[in-house]
Motif scaffolding. Structure first.
Motif, PDB file in Angstrom:
ATOM      1  N   GLY A 146       0.726  -1.172   0.380  1.00 36.18           N
ATOM      2  CA  GLY A 146      -0.009  -0.015   0.051  1.00 36.18           C
ATOM      3  C   GLY A 146       0.576   1.249  -0.296  1.00 36.18           C
ATOM      4  O   GLY A 146       0.203   2.173   0.261  1.00 36.18           O
ATOM      5  N   HIS A 195      -7.112   1.259  -8.430  1.00 35.68           N
ATOM      6  CA  HIS A 195      -7.167   0.045  -8.128  1.00 35.68           C
ATOM      7  C   HIS A 195      -8.658  -0.221  -7.439  1.00 35.68           C
ATOM      8  O   HIS A 195      -9.069  -0.912  -6.522  1.00 35.68           O
ATOM      9  CB  HIS A 195      -6.923   0.945  -6.623  1.00 35.68           C
ATOM     10  CG  HIS A 195      -4.909   0.473  -6.523  1.00 35.68           C
ATOM     11  ND1 HIS A 195      -4.036  -0.150  -6.718  1.00 35.68           N
ATOM     12  CD2 HIS A 195      -4.348   1.730  -5.614  1.00 35.68           C
ATOM     13  CE1 HIS A 195      -3.063   0.693  -6.677  1.00 35.68           C
ATOM     14  NE2 HIS A 195      -2.489   1.394  -6.118  1.00 35.68           N
ATOM     15  N   ASP A 202      -6.614  -7.883  -6.616  1.00 36.35           N
ATOM     16  CA  ASP A 202      -5.411  -7.730  -5.624  1.00 36.35           C
ATOM     17  C   ASP A 202      -5.503  -8.017  -4.258  1.00 36.35           C
ATOM     18  O   ASP A 202      -4.305  -8.842  -3.665  1.00 36.35           O
ATOM     19  CB  ASP A 202      -5.705  -6.087  -4.919  1.00 36.35           C
ATOM     20  CG  ASP A 202      -5.393  -4.976  -6.184  1.00 36.35           C
ATOM     21  OD1 ASP A 202      -4.406  -5.501  -7.143  1.00 36.35           O
ATOM     22  OD2 ASP A 202      -5.944  -3.624  -6.148  1.00 36.35           O
ATOM     23  N   LYS A 207      -1.782  -8.422  -1.947  1.00 33.58           N
ATOM     24  CA  LYS A 207      -1.872  -6.943  -2.261  1.00 33.58           C
ATOM     25  C   LYS A 207      -2.288  -6.064  -1.390  1.00 33.58           C
ATOM     26  O   LYS A 207      -3.940  -6.283  -1.885  1.00 33.58           O
ATOM     27  CB  LYS A 207      -1.992  -6.304  -4.098  1.00 33.58           C
ATOM     28  CG  LYS A 207      -1.194  -5.197  -4.052  1.00 33.58           C
ATOM     29  CD  LYS A 207      -1.371  -4.545  -5.425  1.00 33.58           C
ATOM     30  CE  LYS A 207      -0.678  -3.086  -5.850  1.00 33.58           C
ATOM     31  NZ  LYS A 207      -0.704  -3.043  -7.702  1.00 33.58           N
ATOM     32  N   SER A 209      -3.663  -2.968  -1.840  1.00 36.13           N
ATOM     33  CA  SER A 209      -3.581  -1.088  -2.179  1.00 36.13           C
ATOM     34  C   SER A 209      -4.634  -0.315  -0.754  1.00 36.13           C
ATOM     35  O   SER A 209      -5.065  -1.006  -0.515  1.00 36.13           O
ATOM     36  CB  SER A 209      -4.522  -1.504  -3.487  1.00 36.13           C
ATOM     37  OG  SER A 209      -5.529  -2.280  -3.049  1.00 36.13           O
TER      38      SER A 209
END
Length: 298
Positions: A146, A195, A202, A207, A209
């Motif tokens: 992030g 995103h 994600d 991930k 984000s």
């Protein structure tokens, strides 16, 4: 007819993979930094400007190509049909093309350094490229934690624009630093918006984000404040006497910003409908930065 439809579909995928509108991200810091140097010195070195512009475009191409390569390794792009790795099926080829782009870019920067007998901007651009690598490159992959927005802000804002301004003047400027904060925020806005439509992919790839961390609704609620900071900081700089009044022309970017915020607030949790929001963010970035630079020149 079927063959034509397939060809049209493939063409659209290639255009989506290359992302031509996104290259305004590379162009605008060069434009604003050079425009500000012109306003303070009355001069533009056009050879330096063109060499830097070429370098910036090739650096962004390098970053985009490497991101496709690194994302293919984590599996996050398995549903991304317009990934260049997925389109070509040749990760090594994309990596090679990306590295060639970087070599061309660095050659342009070295040329400027040779003209000026000064390696300062070389160091700044290497730092900017390193920040870009930290985003997706192993073993760091800070974008997965992030932190990509922070890296983007500094690479395209204070670090990148300091290099641009120095390339024209071989000195530093507080006004340029202030303008670089605005350009950095406008650039980061694009990454933030990218995103919203890929939350599921994600999460599956691990991930974290900003939108995964915040949730799409809270991310959509933050967006007006994000956009507002671009224009609020410009207004403060004008009222404080740092920027000329003509830089308020950049407020034309308020119109796509309003469109962006309304669109994301309405469709934040609908991936298909919200997937185009990053291109609206590109419009905010383009108009606000283009007219900010014009305001300095006027």
């Amino acid at each position: 007819m079927t063959t034509k439809l397939i060809a049209d579909s493939n063409s659209k995928l290639w255009v989506a993979a290359i992302k031509p509108p996104m290259y305004s991200v590379a162009i605008m810091p060069i434009w604003v930094g050079t425009a500000l140097a012109k306003s303070e010195t009355g001069l533009i070195n056009w050879g330096v400007f063109m060499a830097f512009l070429t370098a910036a475009i090739f650096i962004l191409a390098w970053e985009n190509l490497l991101n496709d390569v690194f994302d293919s390794e984590t599996g996050i792009d398995k549903n991304k049909h317009h990934s260049l790795v997925n389109l070509t099926g040749n990760k090594a080829l994309i990596l090679t093309i990306g590295n060639i782009c970087l070599v061309v870019a660095i050659a342009q920067i070295i040329l400027i350094c040779w003209w000026q007998q000064d390696l300062t901007i070389f160091g700044l651009i290497i730092l900017s490229c390193f920040l870009g690598y930290l985003y997706q490159g192993p073993p760091f992959r800070l974008g997965y934690q992030g932190l990509g927005e922070f890296l983007c802000f500094f690479a395209f804002g204070p670090v990148g624009m300091s290099a641009v301004y120095y390339s024209q003047t071989q000195t530093w400027s507080i006004v340029n630093l202030a303008a670089s904060v605005i350009v950095g925020i406008a650039t980061t806005l694009i990454l933030f918006c990218s995103h919203f439509h890929q939350v599921e992919d994600d999460i599956a790839a691990g991930k974290r984000s900003p939108i995964v961390r915040l949730g799409t609704q809270r991310g959509a609620q933050i967006l007006p404040w994000f956009c507002g900071s671009i224009f609020g900081l410009t207004l403060i700089a004008v009222v404080g006497g740092f920027f000329p009044a003509w830089t308020l022309l950049s407020f034309v970017g308020v119109f796509p910003a309003i469109q962006l915020c309304r669109h994301v607030l309405q469709y934040h949790n609908q991936p298909q409908q919200v997937s185009n929001c990053k291109f609206i963010a590109v419009s905010v970035h383009f108009w606000s930065c283009l007219l900010l630079g014009l305001g300095f020149i006027i």
